[in-house]
Design a protein around this motif. Structure first.
Motif, PDB file in Angstrom:
ATOM      1  N   THR A 119      -2.105  17.260  -2.663  1.00  0.00           N
ATOM      2  CA  THR A 119      -1.214  16.784  -1.535  1.00  0.00           C
ATOM      3  C   THR A 119      -1.747  15.321  -1.505  1.00  0.00           C
ATOM      4  N   VAL A 120      -0.631  14.312  -0.888  1.00  0.00           N
ATOM      5  CA  VAL A 120      -0.960  13.170  -0.755  1.00  0.00           C
ATOM      6  C   VAL A 120      -0.859  12.755   0.847  1.00  0.00           C
ATOM      7  N   GLU A 121      -1.891  12.281   1.458  1.00  0.00           N
ATOM      8  CA  GLU A 121      -1.671  11.954   2.925  1.00  0.00           C
ATOM      9  C   GLU A 121      -1.808  10.495   3.099  1.00  0.00           C
ATOM     10  N   ASP A 122      -1.059   9.837   4.251  1.00  0.00           N
ATOM     11  CA  ASP A 122      -1.146   8.783   4.514  1.00  0.00           C
ATOM     12  C   ASP A 122      -2.644   8.144   4.977  1.00  0.00           C
ATOM     13  N   ALA A 123      -2.742   7.197   5.406  1.00  0.00           N
ATOM     14  CA  ALA A 123      -4.126   6.503   5.905  1.00  0.00           C
ATOM     15  C   ALA A 123      -4.224   7.423   7.221  1.00  0.00           C
ATOM     16  N   SER A 124      -3.703   7.890   8.052  1.00  0.00           N
ATOM     17  CA  SER A 124      -3.749   8.648   9.454  1.00  0.00           C
ATOM     18  C   SER A 124      -3.926  10.141   9.215  1.00  0.00           C
ATOM     19  N   GLY A 125      -3.989  10.814   7.826  1.00  0.00           N
ATOM     20  CA  GLY A 125      -3.998  11.867   7.502  1.00  0.00           C
ATOM     21  C   GLY A 125      -2.826  12.934   7.474  1.00  0.00           C
ATOM     22  N   LYS A 126      -1.608  12.037   7.719  1.00  0.00           N
ATOM     23  CA  LYS A 126      -0.428  13.161   7.778  1.00  0.00           C
ATOM     24  C   LYS A 126      -0.069  13.387   6.320  1.00  0.00           C
ATOM     25  N   GLU A 127       0.427  14.615   5.732  1.00  0.00           N
ATOM     26  CA  GLU A 127       0.790  14.854   4.569  1.00  0.00           C
ATOM     27  C   GLU A 127       2.105  14.277   4.158  1.00  0.00           C
ATOM     28  N   ASN A 133      -0.330  23.083  -9.423  1.00  0.00           N
ATOM     29  CA  ASN A 133      -1.088  22.764 -10.597  1.00  0.00           C
ATOM     30  C   ASN A 133      -0.861  21.628 -11.499  1.00  0.00           C
ATOM     31  N   ALA A 134       0.765  21.393 -11.273  1.00  0.00           N
ATOM     32  CA  ALA A 134       1.264  20.348 -12.016  1.00  0.00           C
ATOM     33  C   ALA A 134       0.973  19.008 -11.658  1.00  0.00           C
ATOM     34  N   GLY A 135       0.223  18.926 -10.290  1.00  0.00           N
ATOM     35  CA  GLY A 135       0.033  17.591  -9.726  1.00  0.00           C
ATOM     36  C   GLY A 135       0.941  17.298  -8.790  1.00  0.00           C
ATOM     37  N   VAL A 136       1.016  16.203  -8.095  1.00  0.00           N
ATOM     38  CA  VAL A 136       1.731  15.592  -7.116  1.00  0.00           C
ATOM     39  C   VAL A 136       2.141  14.151  -7.292  1.00  0.00           C
ATOM     40  N   GLU A 137       3.294  13.772  -6.658  1.00  0.00           N
ATOM     41  CA  GLU A 137       3.935  12.524  -6.941  1.00  0.00           C
ATOM     42  C   GLU A 137       4.532  12.336  -5.785  1.00  0.00           C
ATOM     43  N   VAL A 138       4.593  10.852  -5.213  1.00  0.00           N
ATOM     44  CA  VAL A 138       5.284  10.096  -4.029  1.00  0.00           C
ATOM     45  C   VAL A 138       5.629   8.895  -4.496  1.00  0.00           C
ATOM     46  N   THR A 139       6.973   8.621  -4.015  1.00  0.00           N
ATOM     47  CA  THR A 139       7.462   7.195  -4.372  1.00  0.00           C
ATOM     48  C   THR A 139       7.171   6.366  -2.981  1.00  0.00           C
ATOM     49  N   LEU A 140       6.685   5.088  -3.386  1.00  0.00           N
ATOM     50  CA  LEU A 140       6.238   3.850  -2.581  1.00  0.00           C
ATOM     51  C   LEU A 140       7.019   2.721  -2.637  1.00  0.00           C
ATOM     52  N   VAL A 141       7.205   2.248  -1.525  1.00  0.00           N
ATOM     53  CA  VAL A 141       8.079   0.941  -1.560  1.00  0.00           C
ATOM     54  C   VAL A 141       6.991  -0.245  -1.095  1.00  0.00           C
ATOM     55  N   SER A 142       7.273  -1.546  -1.598  1.00  0.00           N
ATOM     56  CA  SER A 142       6.537  -2.580  -1.059  1.00  0.00           C
ATOM     57  C   SER A 142       6.945  -3.008   0.414  1.00  0.00           C
ATOM     58  N   PRO A 143       6.070  -3.670   1.109  1.00  0.00           N
ATOM     59  CA  PRO A 143       6.501  -4.185   2.368  1.00  0.00           C
ATOM     60  C   PRO A 143       7.644  -5.314   2.423  1.00  0.00           C
ATOM     61  N   ASP A 144       7.787  -5.647   1.075  1.00  0.00           N
ATOM     62  CA  ASP A 144       8.802  -6.878   0.936  1.00  0.00           C
ATOM     63  C   ASP A 144      10.121  -6.273   0.729  1.00  0.00           C
TER      64      ASP A 144
END
Length: 200
Positions: A119-127, A133-144
């Motif tokens: 899993t990937v959690e944000d800084a507050s611990g929210k998933e 087994n294949a892993g995990v991926e999340v799409t991020l964007v810049s604050p800009d």
């Protein structure tokens, strides 16, 4: 006739001046334009810290920190490794994928009794994302990025030593493992890499 001749000569001289490169005084103006500067964005990732804990639901002190090198897992146990990830994204259109890759494969006899979840959690611990087994991926964007797409999570602008996200690996030992199967066996999680790749 003399005046007439002088008039013709003066008119011809004036016409010659106009046709032969005489100047006209039309107004004009100009202004300076600043050149401006183009600056490239940035993409950066670092693991800030890591730790392991026993999160077995039937433990009164769950969760509690463990040393994975000395912990002896038994059927019904659930252990978890957590890796703090500091991400820096700069760029008005920056979109990147944070991915746990190159791992997921358990090696060794104990592997048949274990199941993995990522899993990937944000800084507050929210998933915010999960995988198997294949892993995990999340799409991020810049604050800009002023027009993020759906299912995209804002990241920090610079790697500053503080985790923006946690990548969590959870291993559960099947509680229905019979008799003395898998006693004193081991399993090793293949080395994993936390990747940050520009997607746009």
């Amino acid at each position: 006739m003399k005046k007439q001749t002088l008039g013709i000569i003066a008119g011809a001289a004036g016409a010659a001046l106009l046709l032969g490169g005489g100047t006209f005084a039309l107004w004009s103006d100009s202004a300076e334009a600043d050149g401006g500067q183009i600056t490239a964005g940035n993409l950066d990732v670092a693991v800030t810290d890591s730790g392991s804990q026993d999160i077995s639901a039937d433990r009164a002190d769950s969760p509690h920190a463990i040393d994975l090198a000395t912990f002896k897992i038994i059927p019904g146990d659930t252990v978890q490794g957590k890796y703090g990830v500091d991400v820096g994204l700069e760029g008005d259109n920056m979109v990147a994928k944070l991915k746990l890759a190159g791992g997921g494969e358990l090696e060794g006899a104990l592997a048949e009794g274990l199941s993995l979840k990522y899993t990937v959690e944000d800084a507050s611990g929210k998933e915010i994302a999960s995988g198997d087994n294949a892993g995990v991926e999340v799409t991020l964007v810049s604050p800009d990025n002023t027009a993020p797409g759906s299912n995209q999570v804002a990241a920090g602008t610079a790697v500053d030593g503080t985790a923006d996200f946690n990548v969590v690996v959870t291993a559960e030992f099947d509680k229905s493992t019979p008799n003395r199967e898998l006693v004193q066996q081991q399993a090793a999680l293949a080395g994993s890499t936390i990747q940050l790749n520009q997607d746009r």
